[in-house]
Each structure stands twice: as structure tokens, then as C-alpha cells.
Design a protein around this motif. Structure first.
Motif, PDB file in Angstrom:
ATOM      1  N   LEU B  25      44.418  43.128  42.923  1.00 27.23           N
ATOM      2  CA  LEU B  25      45.201  42.509  44.001  1.00 27.23           C
ATOM      3  C   LEU B  25      44.975  41.001  44.001  1.00 27.23           C
ATOM      4  CD1 LEU B  25      45.011  45.062  46.949  1.00 27.23           C
ATOM      5  CD2 LEU B  25      47.002  44.400  45.595  1.00 27.23           C
ATOM      6  N   ARG B  27      44.261  39.343  41.359  1.00 27.23           N
ATOM      7  CA  ARG B  27      44.999  38.889  40.181  1.00 27.23           C
ATOM      8  C   ARG B  27      46.482  38.682  40.525  1.00 27.23           C
ATOM      9  NH1 ARG B  27      44.961  36.520  35.206  1.00 27.23           N
ATOM     10  NH2 ARG B  27      46.595  37.404  33.900  1.00 27.23           N
ATOM     11  N   LEU B  28      47.014  39.638  41.268  1.00 28.94           N
ATOM     12  CA  LEU B  28      48.402  39.540  41.693  1.00 28.94           C
ATOM     13  C   LEU B  28      48.619  38.281  42.511  1.00 28.94           C
ATOM     14  CD1 LEU B  28      49.718  42.974  42.979  1.00 28.94           C
ATOM     15  CD2 LEU B  28      50.517  41.624  41.057  1.00 28.94           C
ATOM     16  N   PHE B  29      47.672  38.055  43.432  1.00 33.56           N
ATOM     17  CA  PHE B  29      47.754  36.893  44.294  1.00 33.56           C
ATOM     18  C   PHE B  29      47.724  35.622  43.446  1.00 33.56           C
ATOM     19  CE2 PHE B  29      45.999  33.708  47.209  1.00 33.56           C
ATOM     20  CZ  PHE B  29      46.886  33.864  48.265  1.00 33.56           C
ATOM     21  N   TYR B  30      46.875  35.626  42.448  1.00 34.14           N
ATOM     22  CA  TYR B  30      46.773  34.475  41.555  1.00 34.14           C
ATOM     23  C   TYR B  30      48.102  34.212  40.849  1.00 34.14           C
ATOM     24  CZ  TYR B  30      45.771  31.928  37.262  1.00 34.14           C
ATOM     25  OH  TYR B  30      45.828  31.046  36.229  1.00 34.14           O
ATOM     26  N   LEU B  31      48.661  35.272  40.282  1.00 33.43           N
ATOM     27  CA  LEU B  31      49.905  35.093  39.527  1.00 33.43           C
ATOM     28  C   LEU B  31      51.060  34.678  40.421  1.00 33.43           C
ATOM     29  CD1 LEU B  31      49.828  38.104  37.053  1.00 33.43           C
ATOM     30  CD2 LEU B  31      49.664  35.688  36.490  1.00 33.43           C
ATOM     31  N   GLN B  32      51.041  35.192  41.660  1.00 34.50           N
ATOM     32  CA  GLN B  32      52.179  34.925  42.527  1.00 34.50           C
ATOM     33  C   GLN B  32      52.080  33.596  43.232  1.00 34.50           C
ATOM     34  OE1 GLN B  32      52.680  38.192  45.249  1.00 34.50           O
ATOM     35  NE2 GLN B  32      54.379  38.870  43.982  1.00 34.50           N
ATOM     36  N   VAL B  33      50.882  33.276  43.689  1.00 29.11           N
ATOM     37  CA  VAL B  33      50.763  32.142  44.592  1.00 29.11           C
ATOM     38  C   VAL B  33      50.108  30.942  43.941  1.00 29.11           C
ATOM     39  CG1 VAL B  33      49.894  31.400  46.834  1.00 29.11           C
ATOM     40  CG2 VAL B  33      50.607  33.766  46.495  1.00 29.11           C
TER      41      VAL B  33
END
Lengths: 388, 633
Positions: B25, B27-33
Motif C-alpha cells: 500500500l 508502494r502504491l502511495f509512492y507510485l501515485q502521489v
């Protein structure tokens, strides 16, 4: 109308929460698959709705299968497990030599009468976990014994994994890890597990050395793919020349935003190969944002929690191990699929249980859910009996 | 009981899974934001920066005749998705119009599949259709949904001559891409040779940029930001060449089936009027789809049609060099115009015997010696230049001699605006010192230079240039092929100032030499090339060739006063200079000055055109001349 649903709900036994998770995942699956298969539908020269219909049929079939399997008393699964595992071994061998080739890998066989194509490893996976639950529960009395418990339990694992590995290394590796988890839950002595861990690390290291030190010309079959994927992952991580699939997946994630909702509005489905299958998770993130992505993660974690709850309540070791073993297998697979999608792990061919479009994967996943539900149904009914 | 059995261990599993979920999660935050890279890449899928190519400049001859232009051709494009949506197209009509079979159509669609996502993007279905084919197709376009024509341009040469001079365009190579600092991209077209290469900057224009929105299906759905970020392409400038295309055509016709060169220069300006490399080829052969195939055929042709002879081939100038020898002797004061030398058909230079080519009375002055091209006379003249120079040794005299030759543009590049040129050769003192040892060579050692043989080598361009210099009585302008460059929009001209080179000979010495050159044609070795009413001056040359028959040469200019044209003609293995080179040169001069060939000389014209020397080059037919491209009228 309400009544119909109510009565339908009444027929469903076992943990209602798990049923809800299943339905939630299936709904997501249909939304995402419908969105993601546009390109595939065009390529195959069929209507856009064809894959949605197929997925709906698969989902309904899956629910039906779950219903049937959950009505069977879980105690019968001990025998069935043994039978399935014994069938799975020759099937794996058969697949290796005569299976249908897809992307250089012989993973598929076609059932002669039904004309149904399925991935043998899906069956083998289910069979092994069930068989493991049986073996572990049978050996509970001398579970810490190396010769009597550890070795006889380990051997089937190694046999199945070795047979899957040449064609589908990642599945074999995941299955092996899951099996070790189940052994751990099944009270195998920690020192044996530690020893197994050590040996695995050494074998893994030798394998990697073999893969990277030998010249390319000496590598055979799938070895090139493995090497490429590992290289892509380790060397081009976040760099400009990373793998096309991985890069397009990351673009999809970046486009998703935190709270943005854009159902059916994915652009990346047109750029991302296998968007409807291995990479369905990024399409969900692109269309439903971080919230949607987190929702899926939460569903699987919640599912694991419910499985563990069954374990705590299960009166018999077999039931407990069966439920938690299958639960761990499904959740681990889901976690790995999602980790691949966000590029935490190299690309593997693992589907997202119940969400990815795919025939045989849905069948065996449904059976696994059905068996877990069967265990939970029995617990509930025994509890009712006790209280009655 | 199972509670106790499993309680501790299932916790571990749960923790592992929760941790795992948390990690990705994050990682997702990193890629998205946090990471912006993929958002940028995401835009890449939607807004595309497209290059808009400018039209390449055209080339005109000195009289304004169009000699290179762009022809619109059409690529027939197809977007399979749209064709499919419309439930297919009329394949029968398509076959009929394009003259292909149904299997061809299937094969073409099959071929597109190599491209990723081909179904939703335009694919080339038929390449480079002519306007005629395309307009026929356009009538029936409603039968072919998903198809459309895309305009492209290729170079066209209506006169089919001057291929090596005008040059060609082709795909830019890696080296040029690297050198261009990011301007050129793979697949761009640039000038590869000739004028196209030298004037690439002017002809090429400047690329524009267009930002377009693309929908997810890869379709261009209009410009981005109402086009405010777009830049328009700047068309290439037009080039006005110095060529007289009529003269060029006539020269190529006269030179057909012969190897050799023709160079014609306007002496007053240094402008090249015609520059022929024979055998030539139709420049249209190297345009468009056929380029690759034809280029290889031309490259492997034993007659070397791609070789630009006027600037790259070197020959010993032979007798054509004698005016220079004479001029230097006059300048150095070692002999006068009235200097006579007895010719007994052979000159003995300390044992080295030089024969005269034909019997003639002994020359009593320079003019007669030039007219008869007397070898002994010029051997002696050369000797005088080396030995009779007051207060100078042979080596010093020779050094001076070399310097004067250089001032005529010999032994050095003329500086013509073509991509490749060689220096030719005037051997230096240093060279002879190295070969024979310092002080160990004398006039007899190098006597052959006096009659244009031995180490001296000139290009046809240099030959024409020295005669331009003689006609100018002492100077020459850097020969050039481009007169001016015109901006097609503003019509503003850019002209380049070309350098004036002064020959190290006093003006007064030219008169007698020119008179001698006039006598060559009037009554001397080239009298067969005499043209009624034209005061043609010139000198034949017969260059010895160790590989076969002598090369036939002639260089000269006309008219004698107020000269309009200086010319050099080389016909390889043609024998005597008077056999082919002089008549061809005289025909060109006559054509240029009178615009017609007099009736008396038509027979000679026919003979020159029909002369076929291919057997001397070991081939039966001129393959490259036989190649042709279909052109639409």
C-alpha cells in the motif's frame, strides 16, 4: 424481491462474511474484466460483451461450485485430498510432455470429453494443500519427529513443486512457501523448518548462480524468461528502459489518483498486455483509485482473518489446517499478484483469485472457498448441536 | 484443543500478511502521489508531440528553369478498427484499382500485425501512389471505410540529368544524427551528395512541431491548447544553380556511351554552366521507394556512374598543359614569344627521348609551337624555365614553377561548392628530393612535366578552370554551382561572394598564348573542331594511360575576346584529343553561343552522339542508362 434474496441467503451456510467477500470480489471482477477486455474482444473479433458474459457465467458457476463443495462434510475431504493428490502427479507429468504450449510453457491440458482447458498446476496446488492438511493432522501425535513426520510431509511438497517448476517456476515457488507456512501452522518443529529454510536458501542461490553464470546459449526453454524477468526487475527498477509491461502498469497506477473514481475509464487497458488477467489489479487502481486498491487488499486480509477465526473454532486439526492452509494459499497468491502489479516483485504469471478473468483458476479457487466454507459450516452446525 | 495448538503460530502468519499488505500500500502511495515520473508518462499516452516536416527547397537553373522539385505522392493508410466497425470494405474494387489480388490484400493486413496495437492506428496499406493512381482511388473512397490518403513528397528531376551534381536525399545516418545535437531523428531525410548535401541547411528548412491529443485508441482528435504551442515549419530555401540545364542535357547526350567528363565555366564569374560525369544516370532512380534497389545497382556498376568524375577523377593533362608551361617561361623571362626551336621529331634530354606526335615544320615562334603541339619545343621551354632563370638553381626555379602552377588552382582544391573534390598533383621540390636525393635531379629527370605527363595530375574541373584563368588574362573566380539562394516567402536573395584568385603571371603574357590557342583551332591540331564565326581557342591533349588507350582531351574557351565559356572535355580511352574531345567541346561551345548547330556540323554532331566506346571499358551495354523510372506526366 427482498424475500427471494433473503431466502437465497438462507441457503448459504458457513461464514456469511466469507460469502460476502466472495460476492464483493466477483462484482469487482466483472466490472474490471468488462472494462479491460475491450482490446481482447476486438483482437478476437467478438463483441465487447462476450467476455463479460463469460465472466458472469464463470462467477455463477463458481458460486454454484462453492455451494456444492460447502455442502459436503469436510471430513470427506481427507480422502478426496489423498485421491486428488495421487491424480495430480501423473497429470503434471502428462502436461509437461503433452500439454498445450502457451508463451513457451506447457501449462495447460484439455479435458478430452468436456473440451475444457485448464492449468494442471491449479489442480495440483489445491490437491497438495488439502493433502498437506491431511498428512499434518494424521501425524499430529509425533509431529516433532524428523523421520516420522517431517520427511513424509515434506516429500509430497517437493515432488509436486518439482513437477510444476520447469513450466511455471513462480507458481512452484509460491506453492512451496505456502506449504512451509502450513507446516509451520501444523506445528512442525521450528528447528526442522529453520533447517528447511536454510537448505532452500542454498538451493536457491545455486540455482541463481547457475542461471546467471552460464552463457545464454546453454540455457534451455523457460530459463531465458526467468533470467530476463529477474534482470528486468533488479537492473531496470524504476529506470527508463524497464520492461514495457511493468512501465505501463505503473502508468496505470499513477493515473489512478487517491480518491478518483472512473469506472470503465481506464486508458491503460489499451497499452497493457494481459490487463484482464495478471494485471487486473492495476486496472482496478486506475479506475477506482487507491481506495479501490486498498479495498481489494483489505478484502483478502479480512478473508485471512475469517479463516484464522475458523481455525480457532475448529474442533479437529484437519478442519483447521484445511481452512487455514487453503486460506493462506489464496491470500498469498493474491498478495503476490498485487506485489507484481506494483512492481515489488518480478513479473510472474499468477492470477488474482476470483478477480482475474480466467477459466480454470476460477474453478479451483471456488472449490477452495467451498471447502473453507464447508469447514466453517460444520463448526457452526456442531455449535448449534451443542447449544441445542 | 486446537486453540492451544495453533494460537501462537497463526498470529505469525497474520502479522506477515498484514505487513506485506502495508508494504505495497505504501508502494502504491509512492507510485501515485510521490513519484511524478509515471504521471508524466501517462500524459505521453495522451498528448503527442508530432513533427511537421517543411517542404524542401526547389532547385532552378540559371535561366529559371525548374530542375528539381517535390512531387506529391500518396500513401494509402488504413485503420483496421474503423474498417471493421463499418463491416469491411469493397475488396474487389480495391483489387481492381490497385491492380492487386485478394491474397495481396490479406498479406498486407497480415504484415501490419507486427506493429503493436496496429488495429487502432493508421497503417500504410499501399506506398507511394502517384497522383494519377490516387485520384482514381479517391473517387471510390466511400467504398473503403477506414482508408485515407496521406500526402508525402519525393524529389523529381524533370530533365533527368546532372545526377551526381544535384545529388540525392536519403535517410540520415547515425553519425549525422549525433552531430546534429538532437535536430535529426532516425528516418529523417537529408541531402546525401551533391548540391543537396552542401546546401542541406538552406534546402532543408526547419521542422515545426504540433501537439495533438490522441484518444486511447490512438486517433488524433485535434490539436492541443488550440495550437498555441505549435510551431510552423519553415520551408526550405530555393536554390538557383549556375547550370544551364539545356547545355547540361546536350553535353550528357554527346557524352553518352563514353566515360569521361565535361566542365563548362563562365570565366568572368566562375559559374559552372555544365558539369557532366559520364556515364550518368537518371536522378529519379534514387527517389522514393525504388531508391534502395537502384542505389545498389548503380553502386555495383563497373562503369561507376555514382563517381563524380569532374571533381574526383585525375588525369595527366598531356598537351593541354602546354599553355601553362609557355606562360611560366614568358613570365620568368627565359624565352620570348619569338623563341624558335628546331623540331626533328624527337627531343633528347640527356638520353631521355621525347617524340613528337606528328610531323610538322620546325616552330619558329610560340604560337606555331602551340598550334602544332610540338613536344620538343615545350621540353626545351620547360628546360629553359629551370636552367636559364638568372641567379637561381634548378631546384629554386622549379619551386617557383610549382608556385605559379598552384596559383592557377593546380595541385590544390579549387574550392567548388560540391561535397568532394581532389587536389590533383603538381610534384614539389621536396617530393623530387625525396625520390632522387637533394641536388641529384635535373631537368632531364623530370622532363615529362613539360608536356603534361609524369607526376602532374589534374581534374577536369581544374583543366576548365585554368583555361578560364587564361581567358581572363590572369585571374579566376572560385568555380561554383549555386548562383543564389532565394527565400520562397520573402523572395529575398542571398548571394555568396566568391574569391578572386590571381595567377602569378603578368597580363601581357597572355595575349600571345591566347593567340597560339586560337591558332590550335584555326589551323593546328584541333582544326577539325573549328566553328565558322566563333573564335574558339583551346588545346588538345592526349594523355598517356598505362591501363589502355590514351585519354582524349580538349580544353579551351570562346569567344577569344569577351569570353563567355571555358570548357574542358575528357573522353577516357578516346585516343587523340582531336578525335572526340575537341569536336565535343566545339559542339558545346557552338550550342551555348549560337543555340544551334550549323548544318555543316550536324554530321559531326551525329557521329559524336553515336560514338560508343563501351567495348573499350569491357562492357556491352550501359546498364545504368538502361534503368528508368516510370514517371507520370
Amino acid at each position: 424481491m427482498n424475500k427471494v434474496i433473503n431466502t437465497g441467503w438462507e441457503y448459504l451456510r458457513g461464514d456469511k462474511m466469507i460469502w460476502m467477500i466472495v460476492i464483493f470480489l466477483f462484482i469487482f471482477s466483472m466490472l474490471a474484466v468488462y472494462s479491460a477486455t475491450g482490446t481482447l474482444a476486438y483482437k478476437m473479433q467478438v463483441g465487447n460483451e462476450k467476455y463479460l458474459m463469460k465472466q458472469i457465467v464463470m462467477a455463477l458457476g463458481g458460486v454454484l461450485l462453492m455451494f456444492v463443495t460447502h455442502m459436503i462434510d469436510y471430513k470427506y475431504y481427507s480422502r478426496i485430498a489423498q485421491l486428488l493428490w495421487f491424480i495430480s502427479i501423473p497429470l503434471l507429468v502428462y502436461t509437461m510432455f503433452f500439454g498445450t504450449e502457451l508463451n513457451d510453457a506447457n501449462r495447460w491440458i484439455t479435458l478430452p470429453v468436456l473440451g475444457l482447458t485448464f492449468q494442471t498446476s491449479d489442480l495440483a496446488k489445491l490437491a497438495l494443500i488439502m493433502y498437506l492438511a491431511r498428512q499434518l493432522s494424521l501425524k499430529q501425535d509425533q509431529i516433532t519427529d524428523f523421520k516420522e513426520a517431517f520427511i513424509p510431509i515434506l516429500l509430497p511438497i517437493i515432488l509436486t513443486c518439482l513437477l510444476i517448476a520447469p513450466e511455471n517456476l513462480s507458481t512452484a515457488a509460491i506453492l512451496f512457501c505456502t506449504s512451509v507456512f502450513v507446516m509451520f501452522i501444523g506445528r512442525i518443529a521450528l528447528k526442522h523448518i529453520a533447517m528447511l529454510f536454510g537448505v532452500s536458501v542454498i538451493v536457491g542461490a545455486i540455482f541463481l548462480a547457475f542461471l546467471f553464470l552460464l552463457p545464454d546459449t546453454m540455457l534451455k526453454g523457460r530459463m531465458h524468461t526467468w533470467k530476463n524477468r529477474i534482470e528486468n526487475f533488479t537492473q531496470h527498477h524504476d529506470s527508463d528502459d524497464e520492461d514495457y509491461q511493468v512501465q505501463q502498469a505503473k502508468i496505470a497506477i499513477a493515473k489512478g489518483g487517491l480518491f478518483k473514481l472512473n469506472p470503465g475509464g481506464s486508458d491503460q487497458r489499451n497499452f497493457l498486455p494481459q490487463a484482464y488477467n495478471d494485471f487486473i489489479y492495476v486496472i482496478i487502481i486506475e479506475e477506482y483509485g487507491l481506495i479501490g486498491g486498498a479495498g481489494i487488499v483489505f478484502m483478502y486480509l479480512f478473508f485471512l482473518y475469517r479463516c484464522i477465526r475458523i481455525v480457532i473454532k475448529a474442533p479437529k486439526a484437519f478442519g483447521a489446517l484445511l481452512a487455514v492452509g487453503l486460506g493462506i494459499a489464496l491470500v498469498t497468491q493474491a498478495m503476490i499478484n498485487m506485489a507484481v502489479a506494483v512492481n515489488l516483485l518480478p513479473v510472474t504469471g499468477v492470477t488474482l483469485p476470483l478477480v482475474s478473468m480466467g477459466g480454470s483458476s476460477v474453478i479451483f479457487t471456488s472449490v477452495a472457498f467451498g471447502i473453507i466454507l464447508s469447514v466453517s459450516r460444520n463448526i457452526e452446525e456442531e455449535k448449534t448441536l451443542e447449544t441445542a | 484443543m486446537s486453540k492451544d495448538l495453533f494460537r501462537n503460530r497463526y498470529q505469525v502468519i497474520r502479522i506477515i500478511n498484514v505487513r506485506f499488505a502495508l508494504i505495497f500500500l505504501m508502494r502504491l502511495f509512492y507510485l501515485q502521489v510521490i513519484s511524478t515520473k509515471y504521471v508524466a508518462l501517462a500524459n505521453n499516452n495522451a498528448i503527442k508531440e508530432l513533427d511537421v516536416y517543411p517542404t524542401r527547397g526547389m532547385i532552378y537553373d540559371r535561366k529559371g528553369e525548374l530542375i528539381v522539385f517535390n512531387e506529391a505522392i500518396y500513401d494509402l493508410m488504413v485503420t483496421p478498427y474503423e474498417t471493421k466497425k463499418a463491416k469491411g470494405f469493397d475488396t474487389l474494387k480495391m483489387c481492381e484499382l490497385l491492380g492487386i489480388t485478394k491474397e495481396d490484400i490479406l498479406a498486407r493486413f497480415e504484415g501490419m500485425k507486427k506493429q503493436k496495437g496496429y488495429v487502432r492506428i493508421p497503417n500504410v496499406f499501399a506506398k507511394q501512389l502517384s497522383l494519377k493512381d490516387y485520384s482514381r482511388l479517391q473517387e471510390y473512397m466511400y467504398l473503403f471505410p477506414g482508408f485515407y490518403g496521406q500526402v508525402r513528397t519525393i524529389r523529381k528531376y524533370p530533365h533527368r540529368v546532372a545526377a551526381t551534381i544535384l545529388g540525392d536525399i536519403g535517410e540520415v545516418d547515425d553519425k549525422q544524427i549525433a552531430k546534429s545535437m538532437g535536430y535529426y531523428k532516425p528516418g529523417d531525410y537529408v541531402g546525401k551528395s551533391g548540391v543537396e548535401k552542401v546546401y542541406e541547411k538552406e534546402l532543408g528548412g526547419k521542422r515545426g512541431k504540433k501537439f495533438s491529443f490522441f484518444d486511447v485508441n490512438g486517433r488524433d482528435v485535434g490539436s492541443f491548447g488550440a495550437g498555441e504551442f505549435d510551431t510552423l515549419p519553415i520551408s526550405g530555401d530555393n536554390v538557383i544553380a549556375t547550370l544551364n540545364i539545356k547545355l547540361q542535357e546536350y553535353a550528357e547526350k554527346l557524352m553518352q556511351n563514353k566515360k569521361g567528363s565535361v566542365v563548362a565555366i563562365e570565366p568572368a564569374t566562375g559559374e559552372i554552366l555544365a558539369l557532366v560525369s559520364s556515364p550518368g544516370y537518371d536522378p529519379n532512380l534514387l527517389c522514393g521507394a525504388v531508391r534502395g534497389k537502384n542505389f545498389n545497382a548503380l553502386l555495383t556498376d563497373s562503369l561507376l556512374p555514382l563517381y563524380s568524375r569532374p571533381t574526383l577523377a585525375t588525369y595527366p593533362p598531356g598537351s593541354s598543359f602546354k599553355p601553362i608551361v609557355a606562360l611560366i617561361a614568358l613570365q620568368e623571362g627565359v624565352q620570348g614569344v619569338d623563341y624558335g626551336y628546331p623540331c626533328n621529331q624527337a627531343y633528347n634530354a640527356s638520353g631521355v627521348i621525347v617524340h613528337c606526335s606528328h610531323p610538322h615544320p620546325s616552330p619558329t615562334n610560340l604560337q606555331y609551337a602551340l598550334a602544332q603541339s610540338c613536344n620538343p619545343y615545350f621540353c626545351q621551354t620547360f628546360r629553359n624555365s629551370l636552367e636559364k632563370n638568372a641567379g637561381m638553381t634548378t631546384a629554386q626555379s622549379y619551386d617557383k614553377w610549382v608556385k605559379i602552377c598552384n596559383s592557377f588552382g593546380l595541385g590544390m582544391k579549387t574550392g567548388i561548392d560540391l561535397p568532394s573534390e581532389v587536389r590533383g598533383n603538381i610534384p614539389t621540390v621536396k617530393y623530387f628530393n625525396k625520390i632522387y636525393g637533394e641536388g641529384r635531379w635535373k631537368f632531364a629527370t623530370i622532363i615529362s612535366l613539360g608536356i603534361g605527363q609524369g607526376e602532374v595530375l589534374t581534374t577536369p574541373l581544374q583543366m576548365a578552370n585554368i583555361f578560364a584563368c587564361i581567358s581572363n588574362k590572369g585571374y579566376w573566380i572560385t568555380p561554383h554551382i549555386v548562383k543564389k539562394i532565394t527565400d520562397p516567402v520573402t523572395n529575398k536573395d542571398v548571394t555568396h561572394e566568391y574569391e578572386k584568385h590571381i595567377a602569378l603571371i603578368d597580363k601581357l603574357h597572355f595575349e600571345p598564348v591566347i593567340e597560339g590557342l586560337f591558332q590550335v583551332v584555326e589551323s593546328g591540331t584541333a582544326k577539325a573542331a573549328r566553328v565558322e564565326g566563333i573564335t574558339l581557342c583551346g588545346k588538345t591533349g592526349t594523355a598517356q594511360n598505362p591501363h589502355g588507350d590514351n585519354h582524349s582531351m580538349f580544353a579551351g574557351f570562346a569567344p577569344k575576346d569577351d569570353t563567355k565559356i571555358a570548357i574542358a572535355v575528357v573522353v577516357e580511352n578516346g585516343g587523340y584529343g582531336s578525335t572526340y574531345a575537341a569536336p565535343i567541346a566545339s559542339l558545346l561551345v557552338e550550342k551555348y553561343l549560337n543555340d544551334t548547330i550549323s548544318a555543316k556540323r550536324l554530321e559531326m554532331e551525329k557521329r559524336m552522339i553515336e560514338t560508343n566506346l563501351l567495348s573499350k571499358y569491357g562492357v556491352k551495354t550501359n546498364k545504368s542508362a538502361g534503368m528508368s523510372v516510370e514517371t507520370e506526366e
